[in-house]
Design a protein around this motif. Structure first.
Motif, PDB file in Angstrom:
ATOM      1  N   HIS A   1     119.070  50.612  23.590  1.00 48.97           N
ATOM      2  CA  HIS A   1     119.227  51.984  23.101  1.00 48.97           C
ATOM      3  C   HIS A   1     118.181  52.274  22.033  1.00 48.97           C
ATOM      4  N   THR A   2     117.957  53.548  21.757  1.00 50.68           N
ATOM      5  CA  THR A   2     116.856  53.965  20.876  1.00 50.68           C
ATOM      6  C   THR A   2     117.251  54.030  19.400  1.00 50.68           C
ATOM      7  N   ASP A   3     118.332  53.365  19.033  1.00 48.33           N
ATOM      8  CA  ASP A   3     118.826  53.423  17.650  1.00 48.33           C
ATOM      9  C   ASP A   3     117.764  52.976  16.644  1.00 48.33           C
ATOM     10  N   PHE A   4     117.041  51.907  16.986  1.00 53.48           N
ATOM     11  CA  PHE A   4     116.043  51.365  16.064  1.00 53.48           C
ATOM     12  C   PHE A   4     114.963  52.401  15.766  1.00 53.48           C
ATOM     13  N   THR A   5     114.510  53.104  16.782  1.00 55.19           N
ATOM     14  CA  THR A   5     113.487  54.132  16.593  1.00 55.19           C
ATOM     15  C   THR A   5     114.015  55.278  15.740  1.00 55.19           C
ATOM     16  N   LEU A   6     115.256  55.691  15.976  1.00 53.53           N
ATOM     17  CA  LEU A   6     115.864  56.763  15.179  1.00 53.53           C
ATOM     18  C   LEU A   6     115.914  56.382  13.703  1.00 53.53           C
ATOM     19  N   CYS A   7     116.344  55.160  13.446  1.00 55.16           N
ATOM     20  CA  CYS A   7     116.444  54.704  12.056  1.00 55.16           C
ATOM     21  C   CYS A   7     115.066  54.595  11.400  1.00 55.16           C
ATOM     22  N   LYS A   8     114.124  54.059  12.141  1.00 52.54           N
ATOM     23  CA  LYS A   8     112.767  53.893  11.615  1.00 52.54           C
ATOM     24  C   LYS A   8     112.167  55.242  11.198  1.00 52.54           C
ATOM     25  N   CYS A   9     112.400  56.287  11.992  1.00 51.23           N
ATOM     26  CA  CYS A   9     111.823  57.602  11.718  1.00 51.23           C
ATOM     27  C   CYS A   9     112.405  58.241  10.466  1.00 51.23           C
ATOM     28  N   MET A  10     113.531  57.732   9.989  1.00 49.06           N
ATOM     29  CA  MET A  10     114.171  58.312   8.813  1.00 49.06           C
ATOM     30  C   MET A  10     113.826  57.558   7.530  1.00 49.06           C
ATOM     31  N   ILE A  11     112.931  56.587   7.645  1.00 49.61           N
ATOM     32  CA  ILE A  11     112.526  55.792   6.483  1.00 49.61           C
ATOM     33  C   ILE A  11     111.128  56.212   6.044  1.00 49.61           C
ATOM     34  N   ASP A  12     110.970  56.506   4.790  1.00 51.02           N
ATOM     35  CA  ASP A  12     109.680  56.924   4.252  1.00 51.02           C
ATOM     36  C   ASP A  12     108.623  55.854   4.498  1.00 51.02           C
ATOM     37  N   GLN A  13     107.389  56.299   4.759  1.00 48.21           N
ATOM     38  CA  GLN A  13     106.302  55.384   5.071  1.00 48.21           C
ATOM     39  C   GLN A  13     106.083  54.367   3.953  1.00 48.21           C
ATOM     40  N   THR A  14     106.260  54.804   2.719  1.00 44.55           N
ATOM     41  CA  THR A  14     106.072  53.885   1.584  1.00 44.55           C
ATOM     42  C   THR A  14     107.059  52.726   1.653  1.00 44.55           C
ATOM     43  N   HIS A  15     108.303  53.037   1.963  1.00 51.99           N
ATOM     44  CA  HIS A  15     109.325  51.989   2.057  1.00 51.99           C
ATOM     45  C   HIS A  15     109.100  51.102   3.279  1.00 51.99           C
ATOM     46  N   GLN A  16     108.486  51.640   4.326  1.00 46.44           N
ATOM     47  CA  GLN A  16     108.217  50.829   5.510  1.00 46.44           C
ATOM     48  C   GLN A  16     107.223  49.710   5.228  1.00 46.44           C
ATOM     49  N   GLU A  17     106.452  49.861   4.174  1.00 44.08           N
ATOM     50  CA  GLU A  17     105.465  48.843   3.819  1.00 44.08           C
ATOM     51  C   GLU A  17     106.040  47.773   2.898  1.00 44.08           C
ATOM     52  N   GLU A  18     107.271  47.938   2.510  1.00 40.60           N
ATOM     53  CA  GLU A  18     107.892  46.984   1.589  1.00 40.60           C
ATOM     54  C   GLU A  18     108.539  45.829   2.350  1.00 40.60           C
ATOM     55  N   ARG A  19     108.587  44.672   1.693  1.00 39.53           N
ATOM     56  CA  ARG A  19     109.341  43.548   2.228  1.00 39.53           C
ATOM     57  C   ARG A  19     110.802  43.754   1.852  1.00 39.53           C
ATOM     58  N   PRO A  20     111.742  43.393   2.736  1.00 39.60           N
ATOM     59  CA  PRO A  20     111.569  42.790   4.062  1.00 39.60           C
ATOM     60  C   PRO A  20     111.515  43.823   5.193  1.00 39.60           C
ATOM     61  N   ILE A  21     111.476  45.099   4.857  1.00 36.15           N
ATOM     62  CA  ILE A  21     111.490  46.135   5.893  1.00 36.15           C
ATOM     63  C   ILE A  21     110.284  45.999   6.804  1.00 36.15           C
ATOM     64  N   ARG A  22     109.128  45.678   6.251  1.00 35.35           N
ATOM     65  CA  ARG A  22     107.914  45.532   7.056  1.00 35.35           C
ATOM     66  C   ARG A  22     108.088  44.438   8.117  1.00 35.35           C
ATOM     67  N   GLN A  23     108.693  43.300   7.722  1.00 36.46           N
ATOM     68  CA  GLN A  23     108.907  42.208   8.666  1.00 36.46           C
ATOM     69  C   GLN A  23     109.908  42.597   9.765  1.00 36.46           C
ATOM     70  N   ILE A  24     110.927  43.344   9.386  1.00 36.92           N
ATOM     71  CA  ILE A  24     111.930  43.758  10.369  1.00 36.92           C
ATOM     72  C   ILE A  24     111.320  44.731  11.383  1.00 36.92           C
ATOM     73  N   LEU A  25     110.493  45.644  10.901  1.00 33.94           N
ATOM     74  CA  LEU A  25     109.819  46.578  11.808  1.00 33.94           C
ATOM     75  C   LEU A  25     108.891  45.837  12.763  1.00 33.94           C
ATOM     76  N   TYR A  26     108.279  44.791  12.282  1.00 32.42           N
ATOM     77  CA  TYR A  26     107.409  43.978  13.131  1.00 32.42           C
ATOM     78  C   TYR A  26     108.224  43.280  14.218  1.00 32.42           C
TER      79      TYR A  26
END
Length: 232
Positions: free
Chosen positions: A80-105
């Motif tokens: 299901h597309t839940d991961f994409t939905l959640c990712k789109c609601m996270i600010d780009q700055t926070h996406q570069e932070e650990r551990p969020i960056r590793q989880i997105l990878y």
């Protein structure tokens, strides 16, 4: 005995149906609910999206740990597309932070079916899934399904439903023609009156996987009645 998740789910459901859905004072309740989902191997996408929406409206309240748990729980619900939905609601700055960056990878590796690289990377960062009950089992189920989909050409629609490849497209009708030459026993008893007969047997075998239907048409050409008559 009712689980903590079930107890909280009813209260959170009422909260999300009203205007309090966007009240940052409810974040503490919702964040505890996310932690309960992780601990009890439960899942509530609507509540988790509400948390991320409140973080968008109130950046000062952002919690990296809670966001990480939401992303990891979304991965357990692939394809299901839940991961994409959640990712789109996270600010780009926070996406570069650990551990969020590793989880997105890790999520990208799963979505692109690089399963061997995913398991290798996860083994190197096992602390990411601490406290996420059933994470590996859920991901294994997804990877097994994906392997079969790729192998047999199965497809998935926008609702996450998987359609098995239509076998009728790959199974073709098969025609079998056999010629059988034989003498009946009666011919041996009356060789002077009965000539040899040649029987032609045509078999048409039509196989259709969808209906598991086999039709058999047999044509016998010769004078069966004349043979029986002369054998008496």
């Amino acid at each position: 005995m009712t689980s903590s998740f079930e107890q909280m789910r009813a209260n959170v459901g009422k909260l999300l149906r009203g205007i309090d859905r966007y009240n940052p004072e409810n974040l503490a309740t919702l964040e505890r609910y996310v932690e309960t989902q992780a601990r009890e191997n439960a899942y509530d996408l609507e509540a988790n999206l509400a948390v991320l929406k409140l973080y968008q409206f109130n950046p000062a309240y952002f919690q990296t740990q809670v966001t990480s748990q939401i992303l990891l729980k979304a991965l357990t619900n692939l394809p299901h597309t839940d991961f994409t939905l959640c990712k789109c609601m996270i600010d780009q700055t926070h996406q570069e932070e650990r551990p969020i960056r590793q989880i997105l990878y890790l999520g990208n590796l799963l979505e692109t079916c690089h399963f061997q690289s995913f398991w290798t990377s996860l083994e190197e960062n096992r602390e990411l899934i601490d406290g996420i009950t059933g994470f590996e089992d859920s991901v294994r189920k997804y990877t097994q399904v994906k392997v079969w989909m790729n192998k047999y050409g199965w497809t998935e629609n926008d609702e996450g439903q998987i359609f098995i490849f239509n076998q009728e497209e790959s199974v073709k009708p098969k025609n079998i023609v056999e010629k059988i030459d034989f003498e009946s026993e009666c011919c041996h008893r009356n060789p002077s009156h009965i000539s040899h007969r040649v029987f032609y047997l045509f078999l048409y075998l039509d196989v259709k996987a969808e209906y598991s239907h086999t039709s058999l048409i047999v044509f016998l050409f010769t004078g069966v009645s004349s043979i029986m008559a002369t054998s008496q």
